[in-house]
Motif scaffolding. Structure first.
Motif, PDB file in Angstrom:
ATOM      1  N   PHE A  68      -1.765   8.525   8.678  1.00 55.34           N
ATOM      2  CA  PHE A  68      -2.757   7.609   9.232  1.00 55.34           C
ATOM      3  C   PHE A  68      -2.226   6.190   9.290  1.00 55.34           C
ATOM      4  O   PHE A  68      -2.975   5.235   9.129  1.00 55.34           O
ATOM      5  CB  PHE A  68      -4.031   7.652   8.374  1.00 55.34           C
ATOM      6  CG  PHE A  68      -4.694   8.993   8.388  1.00 55.34           C
ATOM      7  CD1 PHE A  68      -4.624   9.831   7.294  1.00 55.34           C
ATOM      8  CD2 PHE A  68      -5.357   9.433   9.511  1.00 55.34           C
ATOM      9  CE1 PHE A  68      -5.224  11.068   7.304  1.00 55.34           C
ATOM     10  CE2 PHE A  68      -5.964  10.666   9.538  1.00 55.34           C
ATOM     11  CZ  PHE A  68      -5.887  11.490   8.430  1.00 55.34           C
ATOM     12  N   ALA A  69      -0.915   6.055   9.508  1.00 58.44           N
ATOM     13  CA  ALA A  69      -0.299   4.732   9.442  1.00 58.44           C
ATOM     14  C   ALA A  69      -0.900   3.794  10.480  1.00 58.44           C
ATOM     15  O   ALA A  69      -1.011   2.593  10.230  1.00 58.44           O
ATOM     16  CB  ALA A  69       1.208   4.846   9.644  1.00 58.44           C
ATOM     17  N   GLY A  70      -1.298   4.338  11.638  1.00 67.26           N
ATOM     18  CA  GLY A  70      -1.866   3.474  12.675  1.00 67.26           C
ATOM     19  C   GLY A  70      -3.118   2.749  12.213  1.00 67.26           C
ATOM     20  O   GLY A  70      -3.156   1.520  12.169  1.00 67.26           O
ATOM     21  N   VAL A 126      -0.875  11.681  -1.126  1.00 62.47           N
ATOM     22  CA  VAL A 126      -1.430  10.387  -0.707  1.00 62.47           C
ATOM     23  C   VAL A 126      -0.408   9.625   0.136  1.00 62.47           C
ATOM     24  O   VAL A 126      -0.744   9.034   1.169  1.00 62.47           O
ATOM     25  CB  VAL A 126      -1.847   9.559  -1.939  1.00 62.47           C
ATOM     26  CG1 VAL A 126      -2.123   8.134  -1.558  1.00 62.47           C
ATOM     27  CG2 VAL A 126      -3.069  10.173  -2.588  1.00 62.47           C
ATOM     28  N   THR A 127       0.878   9.651  -0.278  1.00 65.98           N
ATOM     29  CA  THR A 127       1.873   8.938   0.516  1.00 65.98           C
ATOM     30  C   THR A 127       2.032   9.568   1.893  1.00 65.98           C
ATOM     31  O   THR A 127       2.204   8.868   2.901  1.00 65.98           O
ATOM     32  CB  THR A 127       3.249   8.913  -0.180  1.00 65.98           C
ATOM     33  OG1 THR A 127       3.824  10.198  -0.131  1.00 65.98           O
ATOM     34  CG2 THR A 127       3.128   8.468  -1.600  1.00 65.98           C
ATOM     35  N   LEU A 128       1.945  10.905   1.958  1.00 65.56           N
ATOM     36  CA  LEU A 128       2.032  11.563   3.268  1.00 65.56           C
ATOM     37  C   LEU A 128       0.822  11.201   4.122  1.00 65.56           C
ATOM     38  O   LEU A 128       0.939  11.005   5.336  1.00 65.56           O
ATOM     39  CB  LEU A 128       2.134  13.079   3.092  1.00 65.56           C
ATOM     40  CG  LEU A 128       3.446  13.563   2.490  1.00 65.56           C
ATOM     41  CD1 LEU A 128       3.414  15.067   2.292  1.00 65.56           C
ATOM     42  CD2 LEU A 128       4.607  13.185   3.383  1.00 65.56           C
ATOM     43  N   LEU A 171       0.829  -1.204   0.000  1.00 66.97           N
ATOM     44  CA  LEU A 171       0.000   0.000   0.000  1.00 66.97           C
ATOM     45  C   LEU A 171       0.866   1.258   0.000  1.00 66.97           C
ATOM     46  O   LEU A 171       0.505   2.268  -0.596  1.00 66.97           O
ATOM     47  CB  LEU A 171      -0.913   0.029   1.221  1.00 66.97           C
ATOM     48  CG  LEU A 171      -1.993  -1.031   1.271  1.00 66.97           C
ATOM     49  CD1 LEU A 171      -2.822  -0.866   2.512  1.00 66.97           C
ATOM     50  CD2 LEU A 171      -2.874  -0.940   0.047  1.00 66.97           C
ATOM     51  N   HIS A 172       2.010   1.218   0.691  1.00 68.63           N
ATOM     52  CA  HIS A 172       2.895   2.380   0.706  1.00 68.63           C
ATOM     53  C   HIS A 172       3.662   2.487  -0.600  1.00 68.63           C
ATOM     54  O   HIS A 172       3.887   3.581  -1.120  1.00 68.63           O
ATOM     55  CB  HIS A 172       3.836   2.262   1.908  1.00 68.63           C
ATOM     56  CG  HIS A 172       5.284   2.459   1.587  1.00 68.63           C
ATOM     57  ND1 HIS A 172       5.847   3.712   1.412  1.00 68.63           N
ATOM     58  CD2 HIS A 172       6.280   1.590   1.371  1.00 68.63           C
ATOM     59  CE1 HIS A 172       7.124   3.573   1.130  1.00 68.63           C
ATOM     60  NE2 HIS A 172       7.415   2.317   1.100  1.00 68.63           N
TER      61      HIS A 172
END
Lengths: 495, 146
Positions: A467-469, A460-462, A327-328
């Motif tokens: 919201f990585a959690g 989007v990557t930022l 996803l990243h």
């Protein structure tokens, strides 16, 4: 659900037909294409929301009973990939529209939409032969896109790409034949229930054939050399969408078949070795190159190694790390290639000896490259760091220390090659400047839509980093349902 | 019948792979055609032996019918490989139009790096970062605005 699930597949195909009808007017084609992809993206987000709330959803096309008909299944893994894939497709489409000469051929938009439909189908299908068909549609569209323009370089490198992928397709067909011979079905859920009845050596043989087929598509060591050979000569939006999506479809199928059909309960040595070799060979190849697009193409190979590492661990945290890494990686890789397209548009070339000092002349492009490159290399707090940290933690949890060490060495070398691009393109002076470079210190411009779409994708990557959690929690749930596919099987077969 | 057909599939695969490794694109296309024919024949024979036609109402529960699914898979695969072969032939023709031959050529960067290695081992000198040969070809790797 019966209507919603086929929308990301059927709608782009329908709109592809409409763009063919509108082939005289480029503006009409662009409007139709952007509308089609936007509606498909909205449907994908809705599917994700429903799947997150209610579990895997399935529909059998044509109203046939479950195993006889072709099943479309959306579980959490598919839905996440669909959303991020369609977002990337939309961003690259806007980029291509902005770079006027990129979609000047009437064939670009219909082919691009067909590619979108095929990518959605490969994420959503629950049937092995339908997966083959979706691969073929995707490859056919990619053959056209990679040779668009018909110049000598495109024809030469397109040939290699086409032949290698056709060999892989023949091998895929062989694998399907063997699966059908052993078990009498090609439905993935049905296969997962029946696979246990086969003797061990036959299961291993089938698993290895699928590994080779999807490994070729995903550019795993040792079947990766077609990628740096063919990608750099395509035009910028084409190579951006290939880099971001097509190899990740291969990894998606690898994860899907290995977890659903050939589950293991301990780390797989073969996959671990392949992952390590892919990581190192890819990044060493990147360091040796002198052209920005070639360096980035080798990086695709290297980063695929990380995703195979997550799969190879066969623990929930390992596969969750792999899913988050995919996803990243999709938006980061695509935005790096879009930045190389911006560099090519404003400075005329991407060779490190022909451009230089772009930090002063295109500061926005430099900033976008900096963010995306740091994310790729795994610098906190960007999304690459979260991805690599989750993989390292999963590796420690499974007590596979060697591969963790290899992955960290790969990260350092990735940072080194990113620094090589930065030095070559954004600092320093070129040895043989292009025409655009030669006129002093004036600001170099690129069309606004191009810059805008790249900014959006880096955004989007930022957002993924921010919201990585919650996103990692979703990935963890997706990995859990991948390793315990009872809910998936129940959704498809109804029992 | 099955042993003979299986041996035939093996021969098709073998000759197909041999042809794919040839230099000219036309032979590669022939090799791919042989390979896909082998794969299609394999799909057909894994459907089991002959039997009655699988039409509802024309057989009872005790009869052996032939499996209807492999021919459906094979039809799809044949149509797909037909389209791909046409595309490859068009590509070969385009290559012939541009260069008057249809050889599958080496990658430019690979040749450059191989040239560096050969020169270094001969002269013992350090190689330059950018090789002096292949300059005329380097525009092909970075398209530039058209």
């Amino acid at each position: 659900m019966r209507v919603l699930l086929p929308v990301p597949v059927v709608l782009p195909l329908l709109f592809a037909a409409l763009t063919v009808l509108a082939h005289r007017s480029r503006m009409a084609q662009r409007a139709i294409a952007i509308t089609g992809v936007t509606i498909a993206l909205a449907a994908a987000v809705t599917i994700l929301v429903i799947v997150e709330r209610d579990g895997p959803q399935s529909v059998t096309l044509g109203g046939w009973p479950p195993v006889v008909g072709i099943a479309l299944v959306a579980d959490l893994f598919s839905a996440l990939m669909l959303v991020i894939g369609l977002t990337t497709v939309l961003a690259v489409l806007v980029f291509a529209v902005g770079q006027r000469h990129s979609d000047d051929l009437a064939a670009f938009h219909p082919t691009y939409l067909a590619l979108t439909a095929a990518v959605s189908l490969s994420f959503l299908t629950g049937d092995l032969f339908n997966l083959f068909v979706s691969f073929e549609v995707m490859l056919a569209a990619s053959y056209v896109l990679i040779t668009l323009g018909g110049k000598r370089a495109q024809v030469r490198h397109g040939m290699t790409y086409v032949v290698i992928n056709m060999v892989a397709s023949a091998l895929f067909l062989t694998a399907i034949a063997f699966v059908y011979a052993s078990l009498g079905t090609v439905n993935l859920a049905d296969l997962s229930m029946k696979m246990g009845t086969l003797p061990e050596h036959l299961r291993t043989a089938l698993s290895m054939i699928f590994l080779v087929v999807f490994g070729t598509k995903a550019a795993v060591f040792p079947v990766f050399s077609w990628l740096p050979d063919s990608y750099p000569t395509a035009r910028a939006p084409v190579v951006a969408v290939f880099a971001g999506l097509l190899t990740k479809v291969g990894i998606y199928c690898l994860i899907r078949t290995q977890t659903l059909l050939f589950p293991e309960d301990h780390p797989s040595t073969v996959l671990l070795v392949l992952a390590g070799l892919t990581m190192i060979v890819g990044v060493l190849g990147a360091i040796a190159q002198n052209d920005m697009k070639r360096i980035l193409s080798f990086h695709i190979v290297s980063q695929i190694g990380y995703m195979v590492l997550g799969l190879a661990l066969f623990t929930v945290s390992g596969i969750a790390g792999a899913v988050f890494f995919i996803l990243h990686q999709i938006p980061v890789k695509t935005s790096l290639f879009l930045v190389s397209g911006l560099v090519e548009e404003s400075a005329g070339s991407t060779r490190l000896d022909r451009v230089g000092g772009l930090l002063r002349r295109t500061p926005l492009t430099a900033a976008l490259f900096g963010l995306a490159a740091l994310s790729l290399a795994g610098i906190p707090p960007l999304s690459g760091f979260v991805g690599k940290l989750s993989l390292v933690q999963a590796g420690f949890g499974a007590r596979e220390y060697a591969i963790v060490a290899v992955s960290l060495v790969g990260s350092i070398l990735t940072l080194f090659s990113m620094a090589k691009i930065w030095n070559g393109v954004f600092w320093g002076t070129p040895e043989r400047p292009t025409i655009a470079m030669a006129d002093g210190a004036a600001r170099l411009r690129a069309p606004r839509l191009m810059t805008g779409s790249t900014i959006a994708l880096v955004g989007v990557t930022l957002a993924i980093a921010l919201f990585a959690g919650p996103i990692y929690d979703l990935c963890h749930r997706a990995a859990d349902s991948l390793l315990h596919p009872a809910a998936y099987v129940q959704a498809v077969l109804g029992r | 019948m099955t042993i003979f057909t299986a041996a035939l599939v093996a021969v098709l695969y073998g000759t197909g792979v041999y042809m794919i490794l040839q230099r000219t694109l036309t032979r590669v296309v022939l090799g791919l055609a042989l390979l896909s024919h082998g794969a299609n024949l394999l799909l057909l024979i894994v459907g089991g032996g002959a039997g009655l036609a699988p039409l509802i109402g024309s057989f009872t529960g005790n009869d052996t019918i032939s499996d209807p699914i492999p021919p459906a898979l094979v039809l799809t695969a044949i149509v797909i490989s037909f389209g791909m072969t046409v595309f490859l032939l068009a590509l070969a023709y385009r290559s012939w139009q541009l260069t008057r031959n249809d050889a599958v050529e080496d990658d430019v960067e690979d040749r450059r790096i191989a040239g560096l290695t050969r020169r270094r081992s001969r002269a013992g000198a350090r190689p330059a970062m950018v090789g002096p040969i292949e300059r005329a070809d380097d525009e092909s790797t970075s398209g530039g605005p058209r």
